[in-house]
Design a protein around this motif. Structure first.
Motif, PDB file in Angstrom:
ATOM      1  N   GLY A   9       0.766  -1.232   0.000  1.00 21.43           N
ATOM      2  CA  GLY A   9       0.000   0.000   0.000  1.00 21.43           C
ATOM      3  C   GLY A   9       0.800   1.286   0.000  1.00 21.43           C
ATOM      4  N   VAL A  10       2.103   1.240  -0.185  1.00 27.49           N
ATOM      5  CA  VAL A  10       2.913   2.450  -0.227  1.00 27.49           C
ATOM      6  C   VAL A  10       3.128   2.790  -1.687  1.00 27.49           C
ATOM      7  CG1 VAL A  10       5.113   3.501   0.388  1.00 27.49           C
ATOM      8  CG2 VAL A  10       4.078   1.808   1.904  1.00 27.49           C
ATOM      9  N   LYS A  11       2.551   3.911  -2.110  1.00 24.64           N
ATOM     10  CA  LYS A  11       2.665   4.287  -3.513  1.00 24.64           C
ATOM     11  C   LYS A  11       3.927   5.102  -3.745  1.00 24.64           C
ATOM     12  CE  LYS A  11      -2.212   4.412  -4.565  1.00 24.64           C
ATOM     13  NZ  LYS A  11      -3.287   5.140  -5.215  1.00 24.64           N
ATOM     14  N   ASN A  12       4.480   4.932  -4.913  1.00 22.56           N
ATOM     15  CA  ASN A  12       5.575   5.780  -5.335  1.00 22.56           C
ATOM     16  C   ASN A  12       4.931   7.019  -5.941  1.00 22.56           C
ATOM     17  OD1 ASN A  12       7.551   7.130  -6.784  1.00 22.56           O
ATOM     18  ND2 ASN A  12       8.578   5.238  -7.411  1.00 22.56           N
ATOM     19  N   PRO A  13       4.990   8.164  -5.237  1.00 20.66           N
ATOM     20  CA  PRO A  13       4.280   9.351  -5.715  1.00 20.66           C
ATOM     21  C   PRO A  13       4.766   9.829  -7.075  1.00 20.66           C
ATOM     22  CG  PRO A  13       5.688   9.888  -3.841  1.00 20.66           C
ATOM     23  CD  PRO A  13       5.699   8.398  -3.996  1.00 20.66           C
ATOM     24  N   LYS A  49      -4.676 -16.517  -9.555  1.00 25.95           N
ATOM     25  CA  LYS A  49      -4.810 -15.094  -9.848  1.00 25.95           C
ATOM     26  C   LYS A  49      -3.699 -14.318  -9.171  1.00 25.95           C
ATOM     27  CE  LYS A  49      -9.795 -14.994 -10.375  1.00 25.95           C
ATOM     28  NZ  LYS A  49     -11.059 -14.453  -9.886  1.00 25.95           N
ATOM     29  N   MET A  50      -3.213 -13.310  -9.877  1.00 25.17           N
ATOM     30  CA  MET A  50      -2.249 -12.369  -9.312  1.00 25.17           C
ATOM     31  C   MET A  50      -2.940 -11.029  -9.165  1.00 25.17           C
ATOM     32  SD  MET A  50       1.314 -10.924 -10.886  1.00 25.17           S
ATOM     33  CE  MET A  50       1.852  -9.279 -10.404  1.00 25.17           C
ATOM     34  N   TYR A  51      -2.893 -10.489  -7.941  1.00 24.20           N
ATOM     35  CA  TYR A  51      -3.452  -9.177  -7.654  1.00 24.20           C
ATOM     36  C   TYR A  51      -2.291  -8.202  -7.513  1.00 24.20           C
ATOM     37  CZ  TYR A  51      -7.507 -12.006  -6.512  1.00 24.20           C
ATOM     38  OH  TYR A  51      -8.545 -12.892  -6.576  1.00 24.20           O
ATOM     39  N   CYS A  91     -10.314  -6.777  -5.369  1.00 20.16           N
ATOM     40  CA  CYS A  91      -9.135  -6.849  -4.494  1.00 20.16           C
ATOM     41  C   CYS A  91      -9.542  -6.690  -3.030  1.00 20.16           C
ATOM     42  CB  CYS A  91      -8.124  -5.774  -4.888  1.00 20.16           C
ATOM     43  SG  CYS A  91      -7.518  -5.979  -6.583  1.00 20.16           S
ATOM     44  N   GLN A  92     -10.427  -5.752  -2.774  1.00 18.93           N
ATOM     45  CA  GLN A  92     -10.890  -5.523  -1.397  1.00 18.93           C
ATOM     46  C   GLN A  92     -11.659  -6.742  -0.888  1.00 18.93           C
ATOM     47  OE1 GLN A  92     -13.202  -1.944  -0.879  1.00 18.93           O
ATOM     48  NE2 GLN A  92     -12.846  -1.935   1.320  1.00 18.93           N
ATOM     49  N   VAL A  96      -6.929  -8.417  -0.247  1.00 20.25           N
ATOM     50  CA  VAL A  96      -5.562  -8.133  -0.686  1.00 20.25           C
ATOM     51  C   VAL A  96      -5.018  -6.936   0.090  1.00 20.25           C
ATOM     52  CG1 VAL A  96      -4.131  -7.432  -2.646  1.00 20.25           C
ATOM     53  CG2 VAL A  96      -5.970  -9.106  -2.971  1.00 20.25           C
ATOM     54  N   LYS A  97      -3.886  -7.136   0.769  1.00 18.18           N
ATOM     55  CA  LYS A  97      -3.288  -6.086   1.599  1.00 18.18           C
ATOM     56  C   LYS A  97      -1.981  -5.550   1.034  1.00 18.18           C
ATOM     57  CE  LYS A  97      -5.893  -6.883   5.542  1.00 18.18           C
ATOM     58  NZ  LYS A  97      -7.209  -6.766   4.965  1.00 18.18           N
ATOM     59  N   GLY A  98      -1.315  -6.316   0.188  1.00 18.18           N
ATOM     60  CA  GLY A  98      -0.043  -5.904  -0.403  1.00 18.18           C
ATOM     61  C   GLY A  98       0.074  -6.475  -1.792  1.00 18.18           C
ATOM     62  N   TYR A  99       1.036  -5.972  -2.533  1.00 19.03           N
ATOM     63  CA  TYR A  99       1.194  -6.387  -3.920  1.00 19.03           C
ATOM     64  C   TYR A  99       2.615  -6.885  -4.166  1.00 19.03           C
ATOM     65  CZ  TYR A  99      -2.679  -3.060  -4.062  1.00 19.03           C
ATOM     66  OH  TYR A  99      -3.830  -2.375  -3.807  1.00 19.03           O
TER      67      TYR A  99
END
Length: 137
Positions: A9-13, A49-51, A91-92, A96-99
């Motif tokens: 959940g950490v996006k690269n801004p 499946k890959m999320y 996903c929710q 799914v909590k991480g990728y």
């Protein structure tokens, strides 16, 4: 073997902020060998499946392991609403909590998985002479 990385959940801004609707992320630059193609077909057949999210570097690493041709066969679910063909509700609902997160034969694994590990989880019996054995820098 096992988890090489999880992007939770950490996006690269730098990437996320300039995303356009339908963003696909970085292109897959590796090509697929026969073993990658066979594993991808098997994963599709067993309903794996890959999320993931288009901006996730670990998801890109996972795609690179398969190569362009094989990854096109993977049942991939885009979790970011800004991504291409997004399905954030799926996903929710799947928790799914991480990728990336993989769901294979009722098991959930997070992080970049080796093709050997995905073969093991899915019961794949074919060739394992994978040419893409580690993510490209």
């Amino acid at each position: 073997i096992g988890t090489m990385g999880v992007y939770a959940g950490v996006k690269n801004p730098e990437i996320a902020d300039r995303a356009i609707p339908g963003e696909a992320g970085s292109p897959i630059t590796t090509s697929s060998g026969a073993a990658e193609l066979a594993l991808a077909a098997h994963l599709k057949q067993v309903g794996a499946k890959m999320y993931g999210a288009f901006w996730c570097p670990h998801c890109h690493d996972q795609k690179q392991l398969f190569g362009k041709e094989a990854f096109n066969q993977i049942n991939y679910v885009e979790c970011d609403p800004k991504g291409k063909n997004p399905q954030p509700d799926v996903c929710q609902a799947e928790g799914v909590k991480g990728y990336p997160t993989w769901k294979v034969n009722g098991q959930t694994v997070s992080g970049t998985q080796s093709l050997e590990e995905l073969a093991r989880l899915s019961g794949y019996q074919g060739a394992r002479n994978f040419q893409n054995v580690k993510p490209s820098p």
